[in-house]
Motif scaffolding. Structure first.
Motif, PDB file in Angstrom:
ATOM      1  N   PRO A  23     -23.202-127.793 -55.077  1.00 25.92           N
ATOM      2  CA  PRO A  23     -23.374-128.754 -54.035  1.00 25.92           C
ATOM      3  C   PRO A  23     -22.593-130.147 -54.260  1.00 25.92           C
ATOM      4  O   PRO A  23     -22.068-130.572 -53.110  1.00 25.92           O
ATOM      5  CB  PRO A  23     -24.787-128.951 -54.164  1.00 25.92           C
ATOM      6  N   PHE A  24     -22.390-130.645 -55.528  1.00 25.72           N
ATOM      7  CA  PHE A  24     -21.803-131.615 -55.937  1.00 25.72           C
ATOM      8  C   PHE A  24     -20.172-131.513 -55.507  1.00 25.72           C
ATOM      9  O   PHE A  24     -19.618-132.388 -54.920  1.00 25.72           O
ATOM     10  CB  PHE A  24     -21.712-132.098 -57.150  1.00 25.72           C
ATOM     11  N   TRP A  26     -18.966-129.426 -53.360  1.00 27.85           N
ATOM     12  CA  TRP A  26     -18.812-129.326 -51.945  1.00 27.85           C
ATOM     13  C   TRP A  26     -18.943-130.630 -51.233  1.00 27.85           C
ATOM     14  O   TRP A  26     -18.235-131.190 -50.368  1.00 27.85           O
ATOM     15  CB  TRP A  26     -20.105-128.310 -51.323  1.00 27.85           C
ATOM     16  N   MET A  27     -19.809-131.546 -51.795  1.00 29.05           N
ATOM     17  CA  MET A  27     -19.898-132.913 -51.341  1.00 29.05           C
ATOM     18  C   MET A  27     -18.528-133.563 -51.429  1.00 29.05           C
ATOM     19  O   MET A  27     -17.848-134.159 -50.623  1.00 29.05           O
ATOM     20  CB  MET A  27     -20.824-133.577 -52.182  1.00 29.05           C
ATOM     21  N   THR A  30     -15.591-131.892 -49.394  1.00 28.93           N
ATOM     22  CA  THR A  30     -15.596-132.529 -47.951  1.00 28.93           C
ATOM     23  C   THR A  30     -15.267-133.976 -47.749  1.00 28.93           C
ATOM     24  O   THR A  30     -14.850-134.366 -46.756  1.00 28.93           O
ATOM     25  CB  THR A  30     -17.141-132.234 -47.313  1.00 28.93           C
ATOM     26  N   THR A  38     -13.042-130.369 -41.589  1.00 30.68           N
ATOM     27  CA  THR A  38     -14.413-130.128 -41.689  1.00 30.68           C
ATOM     28  C   THR A  38     -15.089-129.148 -40.483  1.00 30.68           C
ATOM     29  O   THR A  38     -16.116-128.400 -40.665  1.00 30.68           O
ATOM     30  CB  THR A  38     -15.270-131.373 -41.566  1.00 30.68           C
ATOM     31  N   LEU A 231     -28.055-145.738 -46.996  1.00 28.08           N
ATOM     32  CA  LEU A 231     -27.434-144.337 -46.789  1.00 28.08           C
ATOM     33  C   LEU A 231     -27.815-143.412 -45.864  1.00 28.08           C
ATOM     34  O   LEU A 231     -27.039-142.664 -44.799  1.00 28.08           O
ATOM     35  CB  LEU A 231     -27.052-143.670 -48.241  1.00 28.08           C
ATOM     36  N   SER A 232     -29.327-143.571 -45.689  1.00 30.06           N
ATOM     37  CA  SER A 232     -29.964-142.638 -44.635  1.00 30.06           C
ATOM     38  C   SER A 232     -29.667-142.913 -43.477  1.00 30.06           C
ATOM     39  O   SER A 232     -29.464-142.218 -42.487  1.00 30.06           O
ATOM     40  CB  SER A 232     -31.526-142.713 -45.087  1.00 30.06           C
ATOM     41  N   ALA A 235     -26.049-141.848 -42.408  1.00 32.51           N
ATOM     42  CA  ALA A 235     -25.981-140.487 -42.163  1.00 32.51           C
ATOM     43  C   ALA A 235     -26.491-140.116 -40.884  1.00 32.51           C
ATOM     44  O   ALA A 235     -26.027-139.348 -40.246  1.00 32.51           O
ATOM     45  CB  ALA A 235     -26.835-139.594 -43.285  1.00 32.51           C
ATOM     46  N   GLN A 236     -27.599-140.948 -40.432  1.00 32.96           N
ATOM     47  CA  GLN A 236     -28.260-140.493 -38.946  1.00 32.96           C
ATOM     48  C   GLN A 236     -27.272-140.955 -37.977  1.00 32.96           C
ATOM     49  O   GLN A 236     -27.262-140.288 -36.882  1.00 32.96           O
ATOM     50  CB  GLN A 236     -29.607-141.446 -38.897  1.00 32.96           C
ATOM     51  N   TYR A 242     -18.851-135.617 -40.868  1.00 32.17           N
ATOM     52  CA  TYR A 242     -19.262-134.795 -42.272  1.00 32.17           C
ATOM     53  C   TYR A 242     -18.398-135.408 -43.531  1.00 32.17           C
ATOM     54  O   TYR A 242     -19.215-135.904 -44.353  1.00 32.17           O
ATOM     55  CB  TYR A 242     -19.314-133.555 -42.283  1.00 32.17           C
ATOM     56  N   MET A 246     -20.289-137.731 -46.418  1.00 29.89           N
ATOM     57  CA  MET A 246     -20.123-137.001 -47.779  1.00 29.89           C
ATOM     58  C   MET A 246     -19.415-138.062 -48.872  1.00 29.89           C
ATOM     59  O   MET A 246     -19.805-138.411 -49.722  1.00 29.89           O
ATOM     60  CB  MET A 246     -19.301-135.629 -47.787  1.00 29.89           C
ATOM     61  N   ALA A 249     -22.363-140.511 -49.547  1.00 29.90           N
ATOM     62  CA  ALA A 249     -23.202-139.908 -50.334  1.00 29.90           C
ATOM     63  C   ALA A 249     -22.736-140.112 -51.760  1.00 29.90           C
ATOM     64  O   ALA A 249     -23.248-140.242 -52.800  1.00 29.90           O
ATOM     65  CB  ALA A 249     -23.608-138.753 -50.208  1.00 29.90           C
ATOM     66  N   ILE A 253     -24.104-142.121 -55.093  1.00 30.02           N
ATOM     67  CA  ILE A 253     -24.722-141.559 -56.379  1.00 30.02           C
ATOM     68  C   ILE A 253     -23.956-141.855 -57.343  1.00 30.02           C
ATOM     69  O   ILE A 253     -24.337-141.674 -58.761  1.00 30.02           O
ATOM     70  CB  ILE A 253     -24.902-140.438 -56.429  1.00 30.02           C
TER      71      ILE A 253
END
Lengths: 278, 333
Positions: A23-24, A26-27, A30, A38, A231-232, A235-236, A242, A246, A249, A253
């Motif tokens: 998943p990392f 892929w993040m 992307t 994408t 961040l939330s 993203a919304q 995408y 990403m 994100a 992190i």
């Protein structure tokens, strides 16, 4: 032969590790893709263009960083985290010291009472906390983000356990030699308890960097948003961008991941020890 | 320091001269900074939550006394029962799966594996990653058309699925795929909820692995050597030595995972929607229901507190149960 017998073990461990990391990856992959890229359905077992884009672009990072005030969110979070780490270390050291070394009526009762508060789920006190903060006029201020977290019961608990391993004889001897009580905490207990203090600091740091529900409810202006809430919302608002999501994100992190890789031994041991004791 | 002070100080400690009140106040000076914050932002809100659950509240204002009436309303509130059911699905799936996966990985990692530190670091990585980032990335992985997971399924020759947009129960879907008629009420958690369960497992498994590894490393190596000399196989060694000796850790992991799982919120809040809890309410969980009642729709904080206290009672009974069992175990260890 022995080696061959161990192959299945390695296969399971490696498959597990790959699923942790994918998943990392892929993040990241992307985050370097153009919007058009994408929108091509991926092919899991093809390196290009699924994992390595044909055209690696950095504009997602630049745009995401500029589009909303992420620098501001970072500063908010850093400020919040710094205050909380320092505050928690101070309040926990003082309280743990009293609970570990002083002799006073009600010591155990008060301590157990505080400990019992830890069982209560956050969902129970979230609503009334909001009301209290609004009565104080603190909703949507830094105070709401910082002050309630300046004392953490679990940290007091960990530190008290640690202080109790230091013999009372030291305490008596130091006082007889004319060391003040505060001086004993500062000159003897603190230097002898560095690993626990680091644990507490790390938990406070990770906790405030990753905190989401509390700031989501207690603040509403953009200016005060810490990183996770920012961040939330970001993203919304992006809908189908995408690559931008990403990228955002990723940089949100990265600081924690860097700290984690530098101090991974301390981080993991902190969790392991506190888990077993708690 | 001043020599003259020595006898005075030691005499004071030995005779415990200072009165209880003085000692108490002295200690309070040290405890107060932490205590004030804990009382104002923890103790008082918890008491207030109990209090407010007996009142009708609208838009954050108390409008009347309800007594236990609101608790009674819970019984006939289908949304409450749905959230409780979804949360229960979540817990029942998460706990055994997390236990199983983390124990296997921990036991395998404990076999003097080379690069143990490396693997440990990798497995723990998601634990320190923020839930918000995890939710965003996994939502992208679950994308029905562009997602990585469906691409993987496709490569294995499996059908694409709707994941977070699929309200059908997984048991119904399984039954349908093999052509069995299946009662709707036994449909099980929706695929959307299962998707969140998978993400949550991925995020949390590293923590349990670390706890198990710590427990496993406490088992004396002689036991394993003795088992080897006696010719015990790997499976036998696990069931006869590892499993019984690791049981306190197992118990801790089960209880903690259960307590934490009951409080799932962030993943649901960020991965589903809109509305959150969708599709068709199949991912609505208790804490989200509390959030929705208390903050989103009309600020009905009294009723939200009722739901929160039900959650508290569940968590509390699990904790008390844990205490009981651990007390019994202390005797043997």
């Amino acid at each position: 032969m022995r080696y061959l017998r161990r192959i299945p073990i390695h296969v399971i461990i490696v498959i597990g590790a790959i699923s942790m990391v994918l998943p990392f990856v892929w993040m990241l992959s992307t985050s370097f893709k153009s919007p058009q890229a994408t929108f091509i359905p991926p092919n899991f077992f093809e390196l290009r263009p699924t994992w390595i884009p044909d055209e690696v672009i950095l504009t997602n990072y630049v745009e995401a960083w500029r589009e909303v005030p992420f620098p501001r969110y970072f500063m908010n979070t850093l400020f919040m985290a710094a205050c909380i780490v320092l505050g928690v270390l101070m309040t926990s050291a003082l309280a743990a010291y009293a609970f570990a070394k002083f002799d006073f009526p009600g010591r155990e009762t008060i301590f157990i009472f505080f400990l019992s508060m830890m069982i209560v789920p956050q969902a129970v006190y979230l609503v009334p906390s909001f009301i209290i903060l609004s009565k104080l006029g603190w909703v949507d201020t830094y105070m709401a983000l910082i002050v309630p977290w300046l004392a953490q019961i679990f940290s007091i608990f960990l530190l008290r356990q640690q202080f109790r391993t230091i013999p009372d004889d030291y305490y008596d001897a130091a006082l007889i030699d004319g060391c003040s009580r505060l001086g004993f905490l500062w000159r003897v207990l603190v230097p002898l308890s560095k690993p626990t203090l680091i644990t507490i600091g790390l938990f406070a740091l990770l906790g405030s960097w990753n905190s989401f529900i509390w700031p989501l409810i207690m603040t509403n202006s953009d200016k005060l948003r810490p990183i996770q809430v920012g961040l939330s919302y970001f993203a919304q608002e992006q809908g189908t961008e995408y690559g931008l999501m990403m990228a955002a994100a990723t940089f949100c992190i990265t600081p924690v991941i860097i700290i984690y890789f530098i101090a991974q031994k301390q981080v993991i041991e902190s969790y392991a020890k506190s888990g077993i004791k708690g | 320091m001043d020599e003259g002070k020595r006898p005075h100080l030691s005499a004071e400690r030995v005779s415990k001269k200072p009165g209880n009140l003085r000692k108490f106040l002295y200690a309070m000076a040290y405890i107060a900074p932490a205590a004030i914050i804990i009382i104002v932002f923890r103790v008082v809100p918890i008491i207030a939550a109990f209090g407010v659950s007996f009142f009708y509240v609208m838009m954050g204002k108390i409008v009347g006394f309800s007594g236990f009436a609101q608790y009674g309303m819970l019984l006939s509130d289908s949304e409450f029962w749905l959230s409780l059911l979804n949360t229960t699905y979540f817990v029942i799936a998460t706990v055994p799966l997390s236990l199983f996966l983390s124990l296997i990985i921990a036991v395998l990692l404990n076999q003097k594996i080379r690069a143990l530190g490396f693997y440990r670091t990798i497995y723990f990585l998601p634990v320190v990653t923020s839930l918000v980032a995890v939710a965003i990335v996994w939502k992208w992985i679950y994308h029905p058309r562009l997602g990585l997971l469906n691409s993987f399924m496709g490569s294995l020759g499996l059908d694409h699925m709707m994941w977070l947009e699929e309200p059908q129960g997984v048991f119904s879907m399984l039954a349908a795929s093999v052509g069995i008629a299946w009662p709707k009420w036994l449909g099980g958690p929706s695929l959307a909820l299962v998707a969140i369960i998978i993400t949550n497992l991925w995020r949390g498994i590293g923590y349990n692995i670390i706890i198990f590894l710590a427990g496993l490393q406490n088992i004396p190596a002689e036991y394993y050597e003795a088992a080897k000399i006696d010719g015990a196989g790997r499976v036998q060694t696990f069931w006869k030595i590892t499993w019984p000796l690791i049981s306190p850790t197992t118990f801790y992991v089960v209880i903690m995972t259960t307590i934490v799982s009951f409080q799932v919120f962030t993943l649901v809040y960020l991965m589903t929607g809109s509305p959150v809890g969708g599709p068709l309410g199949t991912t609505k969980v208790l804490v989200y229901y509390i959030f929705e009642k208390g903050f989103e729709s009309g600020g009905d904080m009294g009723y939200a507190s009722c739901v929160a206290l039900v959650l508290f009672i569940i968590v509390l009974s699990l904790t008390l149960f844990q205490r009981k069992v651990i007390e019994k175990r202390v005797h043997y260890s």
